[in-house]
Write an enzyme that holds these catalytic residues in place. Structure first.
Site, mmCIF file in Angstrom:
data_model
loop_
_atom_site.group_PDB
_atom_site.id
_atom_site.type_symbol
_atom_site.label_atom_id
_atom_site.label_comp_id
_atom_site.label_asym_id
_atom_site.label_seq_id
_atom_site.Cartn_x
_atom_site.Cartn_y
_atom_site.Cartn_z
ATOM 1 N N CYS A 1 0.855 -1.188 0.000
ATOM 2 C CA CYS A 1 0.000 0.000 0.000
ATOM 3 C C CYS A 1 0.893 1.240 0.000
ATOM 4 O O CYS A 1 1.732 1.407 0.884
ATOM 5 C CB CYS A 1 -0.919 0.029 1.217
ATOM 6 S SG CYS A 1 -1.909 1.551 1.245
ATOM 7 N N ILE B 1 -0.097 -6.192 -9.939
ATOM 8 C CA ILE B 1 0.581 -5.182 -9.134
ATOM 9 C C ILE B 1 -0.438 -4.417 -8.267
ATOM 10 O O ILE B 1 -1.603 -4.333 -8.631
ATOM 11 C CB ILE B 1 1.325 -4.158 -10.034
ATOM 12 C CG1 ILE B 1 0.387 -3.474 -11.023
ATOM 13 C CG2 ILE B 1 2.458 -4.818 -10.749
ATOM 14 C CD1 ILE B 1 1.024 -2.379 -11.882
#
Lengths: 300, 271
Positions: free
Chosen positions: A127, A188
């Protein structure tokens, strides 16, 4: 249509991407959840997180930036308040796990492992919108290997690791996750980006930077999946701007065993099911008996 | 998602439009204050749908008609402004929680700033449908100038009392719609009236500060959002909790209507 990722058996390769499908219930009015390969729920931390202040999203050409900051209700509230609903469905539930420290990752993993109705864990080391944890771990192969290895030590559930594209060499990160004992890698996550309001001369996002998703990132994602799939032996799950069955097929042919659909859910709540039926139509048209025949079937 | 066709798309002034869409009869009746996500059926234009309040809604024999008011503020709304009769669109909705209507209230005060009139038109229709219209409705309508006072003609036909303000004084009282409020509320009992508001953040913030302490107000918020169903968390706003803490709520799923006093203004960008 069935695929396997370690001991995780999916009835088809179409999964939802974490953070784009809530806890499943948000899309239940639009999607028969039983038909999905898997639901990956919004990232879960040990304690609830407020997330970042608004504004949090901005549309960009063929994509969007977000800086949600992993707002979530915490793993305990998920188990008591959200998971019972998901148990009503015949679908694999994958919990996306986030921690600010390795210890926090492990506590969340342990609790989820002791809970019925969770079929796999997806470790979020990617993140870009949080100060601690997340991509801070995901850009260092040693940290990826450590988080993965220690998570492996506390869970017997299939273990996926979701990787960041914000690295110089994705293959090093993929190999690190594999060496740590991951059953599969997902890639991704979003690409770090930024957008400026020129009239006011301020960033569009309060967080200044955000994660770019949507069709704009698909070519980058396909390239990274192709590179990673040639590097590791464990299955690769392709994510990044998948809007249609043709997009999903690009990933699969490039080496992905399964795919996750993210931003497309926002645009079209039925995107996953339309992609699934499109995959079936493609297989019929090309005389393909099993989706597995297509995985990594790229001719170069 | 429902397929829809543009019936008409009328320009109201330099940047405001009123669009009517024909939808299949399966489309559920909206509650006042609810919204829809709108995008073109053809793969063109921006990636994401745009949230628009339900302004009008009519159920006919074999289809329904959805009326939307919008202002051209970016790529999405600029694209809408180019649509014409017959253009195919996709509509997701109705979404969100609408206004709560309490039939016991003697008066209903509808406060709209600029494009904030969009949900008020349908709220007024629903109040009338419940026999709560006529002299029981009070409209407070504000805009930058006379040319941007939209929906005026329709509200005039509804029988309610109408108070108007413009920032430049070209019509009604010179000032903001929030400044009208103390005069209107004077002499009225908080238990007897229900207040509903929609407008730009600056207007709602000044409304919050000018609202006498014993009155409450339901406020409809606007936010950029990607999904409209509570999944993306892009439209989160900071709200106060009873325990003096804060929580982030989604405008789409928890709102778009909130208690005006619940809104934490510190983190809202006011332009």
């Amino acid at each position: 249509m069935g695929v396997e990722i370690g001991s995780l058996r999916l009835k088809n390769p179409v999964m939802t991407a974490s953070g784009t499908f809530g806890y499943g219930e948000e899309y239940a009015p639009y999607v028969d959840l039983n038909r999905l390969g898997a639901i990956v729920v919004k990232g879960l931390s040990w304690k609830p997180r407020l997330g970042n202040p608004p504004p949090r999203i901005m549309e960009t050409p063929a994509g969007m930036l977000n800086a949600i900051g992993l707002q979530n209700i915490g793993v305990k509230a998920f188990i008591s308040g959200k998971l019972p609903f998901l148990r009503n469905f015949d679908v694999a539930v994958v919990a996306n796990v986030y921690g600010e420290t390795v210890e926090e990752y492990l506590r969340v993993c342990e609790l989820l492992t002791a809970t019925s109705g969770i079929h796999a864990l997806e470790i979020n080391v990617s993140c870009p919108n949080v100060k601690k944890g997340g991509v801070a771990f995901g850009t260092d192969p040693e940290m990826i290997a450590e988080v993965t290895g220690r998570a492996r030590g506390v869970t017997d559930l299939p273990l996926l690791v979701k990787l960041s594209p914000n690295v110089t060499d994705i293959t090093a990160m993929a190999a690190a996750a594999e060496s740590g004992g991951a059953d599969g890698i997902c890639l991704i996550n979003t690409l770090t980006g930024m957008s400026v309001d020129v009239e006011r001369r301020v960033p569009h996002l309060k967080n200044i930077t955000g994660g770019l998703s949507g069709p704009a990132i698909k070519p980058v994602a396909v390239r990274m999946v192709w590179e990673a799939a040639r590097t590791v032996k464990i299955p690769v799950i392709g994510i990044g701007g998948i809007m249609t069955a043709a997009d999903a097929l690009e990933f699969i042919i490039a080496g992905a065993t399964a795919v996750q659909v993210g931003t497309a859910n926002f645009v079209n709540p039925k995107a996953t099911l339309e992609i699934l039926s499109g995959l079936g139509a493609y297989m019929n048209r090309h005389g393909v008996g099993s989706i597995k025949e297509l995985v990594g079937s790229l001719t170069t | 998602m429902c397929r829809a066709n543009v019936i008409y798309n009328r320009r109201l002034n330099d940047r405001d439009f009123h669009m009517a869409l024909r939808l299949p009869k399966e489309f559920v009746d909206p509650r006042p204050g609810q919204f829809v996500m709108l995008r073109p059926a053809a793969p063109e234009g921006p990636l994401l749908s745009r949230p628009l309040s339900v302004h009008r809604f009519t159920r006919l024999h074999d289809h329904v008609v959805l009326g939307l008011l919008y202002r051209v503020v970016g790529r999405g709304t600029a694209m809408f402004s180019r649509w014409s009769s017959g253009t195919e669109a996709l509509v997701l909705g109705p979404l969100g929680n609408g206004f709560r209507i309490d039939g016991k209230k003697q008066e209903h005060i509808l406060i709209a700033g600029g494009m904030g009139v969009a949900p008020m038109g349908y709220l007024a229709d629903c109040l009338r449908g419940r026999n709560l219209g006529g002299q029981r409705m009070i409209f407070c309508l504000g805009a930058k100038s006379q040319g941007e006072l939209i929906g005026l003609e329709r509200l005039e036909t509804m029988g309610g009392r109408l108070h108007i303000s413009t920032d430049d004084g070209t019509m009604g009282t010179c000032g903001t719609v929030a400044e009208l409020l103390p005069g209107i509320l004077g002499g009225r009992e908080p238990e007897a009236v229900e207040l509903y508001a929609c407008g730009p953040p600056g207007m709602l913030k000044s409304l919050a500060s000018s609202l006498p302490g014993d009155f409450s107000c339901q406020a409809s918020l606007e936010a950029r959002m990607a999904c409209g169903v509570g999944a993306c968390l892009g439209c989160a706003m900071t709200m106060r909790t009873d325990g003096k803490g804060v929580v982030r709520k989604s405008v789409c799923r928890d709102g778009p209507v909130f208690d005006l006093r619940e809104i934490c203004w510190d983190e809202i960008v006011i332009t």
